[in-house]
Design a protein around this motif. Structure first.
Motif, PDB file in Angstrom:
ATOM      1  N   LYS A 147       0.834  -1.220   0.000  1.00  0.00           N
ATOM      2  CA  LYS A 147       0.000   0.000   0.000  1.00  0.00           C
ATOM      3  C   LYS A 147       0.863   1.262   0.000  1.00  0.00           C
ATOM      4  CE  LYS A 147      -3.358   2.388   3.010  1.00  0.00           C
ATOM      5  NZ  LYS A 147      -4.032   2.336   4.339  1.00  0.00           N
ATOM      6  N   PHE A 148       1.946   1.234   0.758  1.00  0.00           N
ATOM      7  CA  PHE A 148       2.757   2.458   0.913  1.00  0.00           C
ATOM      8  C   PHE A 148       3.903   2.551  -0.095  1.00  0.00           C
ATOM      9  CE2 PHE A 148       0.958   4.696   4.453  1.00  0.00           C
ATOM     10  CZ  PHE A 148       0.213   3.730   5.128  1.00  0.00           C
ATOM     11  N   THR A 149       4.228   1.413  -0.757  1.00  0.00           N
ATOM     12  CA  THR A 149       5.357   1.476  -1.699  1.00  0.00           C
ATOM     13  C   THR A 149       4.977   1.109  -3.136  1.00  0.00           C
ATOM     14  OG1 THR A 149       5.956  -0.871  -1.432  1.00  0.00           O
ATOM     15  CG2 THR A 149       6.907   0.710   0.170  1.00  0.00           C
ATOM     16  N   GLN A 174      10.337  -4.284   6.512  1.00  0.00           N
ATOM     17  CA  GLN A 174      10.086  -4.761   5.150  1.00  0.00           C
ATOM     18  C   GLN A 174       9.957  -3.581   4.173  1.00  0.00           C
ATOM     19  OE1 GLN A 174       9.463  -8.514   4.115  1.00  0.00           O
ATOM     20  NE2 GLN A 174      11.045  -8.105   5.616  1.00  0.00           N
ATOM     21  N   ILE A 175       9.369  -2.478   4.630  1.00  0.00           N
ATOM     22  CA  ILE A 175       9.287  -1.280   3.778  1.00  0.00           C
ATOM     23  C   ILE A 175      10.690  -0.779   3.450  1.00  0.00           C
ATOM     24  CG2 ILE A 175       8.599   1.153   3.691  1.00  0.00           C
ATOM     25  CD1 ILE A 175       6.095   0.390   5.306  1.00  0.00           C
ATOM     26  N   ARG A 176      11.542  -0.677   4.462  1.00  0.00           N
ATOM     27  CA  ARG A 176      12.919  -0.250   4.226  1.00  0.00           C
ATOM     28  C   ARG A 176      13.605  -1.187   3.218  1.00  0.00           C
ATOM     29  NH1 ARG A 176      14.966   3.460   3.157  1.00  0.00           N
ATOM     30  NH2 ARG A 176      14.381   4.617   5.037  1.00  0.00           N
ATOM     31  N   SER A 177      13.332  -2.491   3.353  1.00  0.00           N
ATOM     32  CA  SER A 177      13.986  -3.481   2.481  1.00  0.00           C
ATOM     33  C   SER A 177      13.599  -3.278   1.023  1.00  0.00           C
ATOM     34  CB  SER A 177      13.598  -4.899   2.926  1.00  0.00           C
ATOM     35  OG  SER A 177      14.005  -5.130   4.251  1.00  0.00           O
ATOM     36  N   VAL A 178      12.314  -3.166   0.751  1.00  0.00           N
ATOM     37  CA  VAL A 178      11.912  -3.031  -0.658  1.00  0.00           C
ATOM     38  C   VAL A 178      12.354  -1.675  -1.218  1.00  0.00           C
ATOM     39  CG1 VAL A 178      10.014  -4.691  -0.454  1.00  0.00           C
ATOM     40  CG2 VAL A 178       9.544  -2.245  -0.121  1.00  0.00           C
ATOM     41  N   ALA A 184       5.727  10.120  -1.090  1.00  0.00           N
ATOM     42  CA  ALA A 184       7.131  10.384  -1.445  1.00  0.00           C
ATOM     43  C   ALA A 184       8.072   9.646  -0.493  1.00  0.00           C
ATOM     44  CB  ALA A 184       7.398  11.876  -1.395  1.00  0.00           C
ATOM     45  N   ASP A 185       7.668   9.604   0.804  1.00  0.00           N
ATOM     46  CA  ASP A 185       8.489   8.946   1.832  1.00  0.00           C
ATOM     47  C   ASP A 185       7.645   7.848   2.482  1.00  0.00           C
ATOM     48  OD1 ASP A 185      10.354  10.097   4.792  1.00  0.00           O
ATOM     49  OD2 ASP A 185       9.829   8.096   4.049  1.00  0.00           O
ATOM     50  N   PRO A 186       7.679   6.630   1.950  1.00  0.00           N
ATOM     51  CA  PRO A 186       6.824   5.553   2.482  1.00  0.00           C
ATOM     52  C   PRO A 186       7.077   5.235   3.941  1.00  0.00           C
ATOM     53  CG  PRO A 186       7.651   4.995   0.305  1.00  0.00           C
ATOM     54  CD  PRO A 186       8.391   6.227   0.737  1.00  0.00           C
TER      55      PRO A 186
END
Ligand code: AOS
Ligand code: ZN
Ligand code: ZN
Length: 388
Positions: free
Chosen positions: A54-56, A298-302, A359-361
């Protein structure tokens, strides 16, 4: 300066599958640190994974691990995933947590135990039929701890025979992906220790058998991008299990330990036709989060994979080839480093906003209050983790 239309459109092809187990409690043999709100079942894991997409916009599918993600009705789980905006992805078998598998599974000497392990994989394929999954990922913990413990060649032959039976059950739109690992939990030899063994085994099976490259599964200082090049050249790089490591199979956030290595891997993926629509090399994370919040991890990873992909797309391939043809060592290296040193974050932020994404997930997810909400909602029950 915005991305060129070429880079902007290529970035839209990116899809990074998430592992369901990254959202449960996992840790090390020393301690598993739980987190409030941790999912209590596969449905809640899927809901958390869907937040990353959703965020990325980068993670449209979620890999399952059987039996950890076993449910009564996979059609219900599939609908839940679709309602959350994602699909069910790779099915990961598990022949490493049953008492019977202490001395191996598909390589085991005992016919009864090998039969049990094969039947587990056939059950995973039945689940694939229900979830609509393409890939069956097989990672075997099989191996030995001491010289002389078992006959390594006999183990290869038995494993080959078992894999053939499993492969013969795979549907024409499905794949078998065999993952290798240099050590752990066996410490003298693993029955699938390296890319060469995985390649030899899958090449014997057929076209729909390929290799899974887990970036944490090599000896230190291995040139992983060479393996990427070779497997793509051989048409056998089925998927990545992305993570990062400082020492062993640490399963940390991909790109965190060595973003340059991730960049070099992605340069070879692009050069070798393994990216996006060019080929069918699946990108998947295989990470465990013990001390960091799971969904932000996980967000940071993707985002790390996306950022290094953007940099890899900036490599001026024409100028690089010309410098290589000229034998201009420093110029060729300089062209590659120019791309690596380019800070693509402002252009990525603009690219996201043009597509209706934050812009910044990381900040957008933090501001969403989702973590506080699940901590309040998910009170009681047994939190999911490795083995549940
Ligand atoms: C084990 O080290 C492998 O990386 C496996 O792929 C993974 O950790 C586990 O089987 C979940 O897929
Ligand atoms: Zn893996
Ligand atoms: Zn691993």
């Amino acid at each position: 300066m915005a991305f060129s239309s070429h880079v902007a459109s290529r970035l839209e092809e990116q899809a990074i599958e998430l592992p369901s187990w990254a959202f449960g409690n996992s840790g090390t043999r020393f301690r598993v640190f739980g987190t409030p709100g941790t999912p209590r079942d596969p449905f809640e894991k899927i809901s958390d994974a869907a937040q990353v997409h959703k965020f990325t916009g980068l993670s449209p599918s979620v890999a399952l691990h059987i039996p950890w993600d076993k449910v009564d009705d996979y059609a219900v789980l599939r609908r839940h995933a679709e309602d959350e905006g994602v699909a069910l992805g790779t099915i990961n078998s598990n022949t490493f947590q049953d008492e019977d598998y202490k001395l191996g599974s598909l390589a085991h000497r005992d016919d009864r135990i090998r039969r049990k392990a094969i039947d587990h994989h056939l059950e995973c394929i039945d689940i694939m039929d229900a979830t609509g999954s393409r890939d069956l990922k097989i990672w075997l913990a099989d191996g030995t701890n001491y010289a002389g413990q078992d006959d390594m060649r006999g183990r290869q032959d038995r494993m080959a025979e078992a894999l053939q039976e499993i492969y013969d059950r795979i549907g024409e739109h499905q794949r078998l992906v065999l993952e290798y690992k240099i050590f752990e939990p066996a410490f003298y030899h693993m029955d699938v220790p390296d890319w060469g063994t995985s390649y030899a085994q899958v090449a014997a099976l057929g076209d729909r058998a390929t290799v899974c490259l887990d970036t944490g599964h090599h000896a230190p200082s291995t040139n992983i991008e060479f393996i990427v090049m070779q497997l793509l050249r051989l048409g056998k790089l089925g998927s990545f299990d992305f993570n990062s490591r400082n020492y062993a199979d640490d399963d940390l956030i991909v790109g965190a330990a060595d973003p340059f290595q991730l960049f070099r891997i992605l340069v070879e993926v692009l050069r070798g036709g393994g990216y996006g629509k060019d080929g069918d090399t699946a990108f998947m994370l295989d990470q465990c989060h013990n001390i960091e919040d799971k969904i932000p991890g996980q967000i940071r990873s993707v985002l790390n994979v996306q950022e290094m992909t953007a940099r890899a797309l900036l490599v001026d391939r024409e100028a690089l080839t010309a410098a290589q043809v000229e034998g201009d060592v420093l110029k060729a290296n300089g062209i590659l480093m120019d791309a690596f040193y380019t800070d693509v974050r402002p252009d990525l932020a603009a690219w996201r906003e043009e597509r209706g994404l934050p812009a910044d997930p990381m900040k957008a997810f933090a501001d969403s209050g989702y973590l506080a909400q699940i901590a309040a909602d998910r009170v009681g029950g047994v939190q999911a983790g490795w083995g549940a």
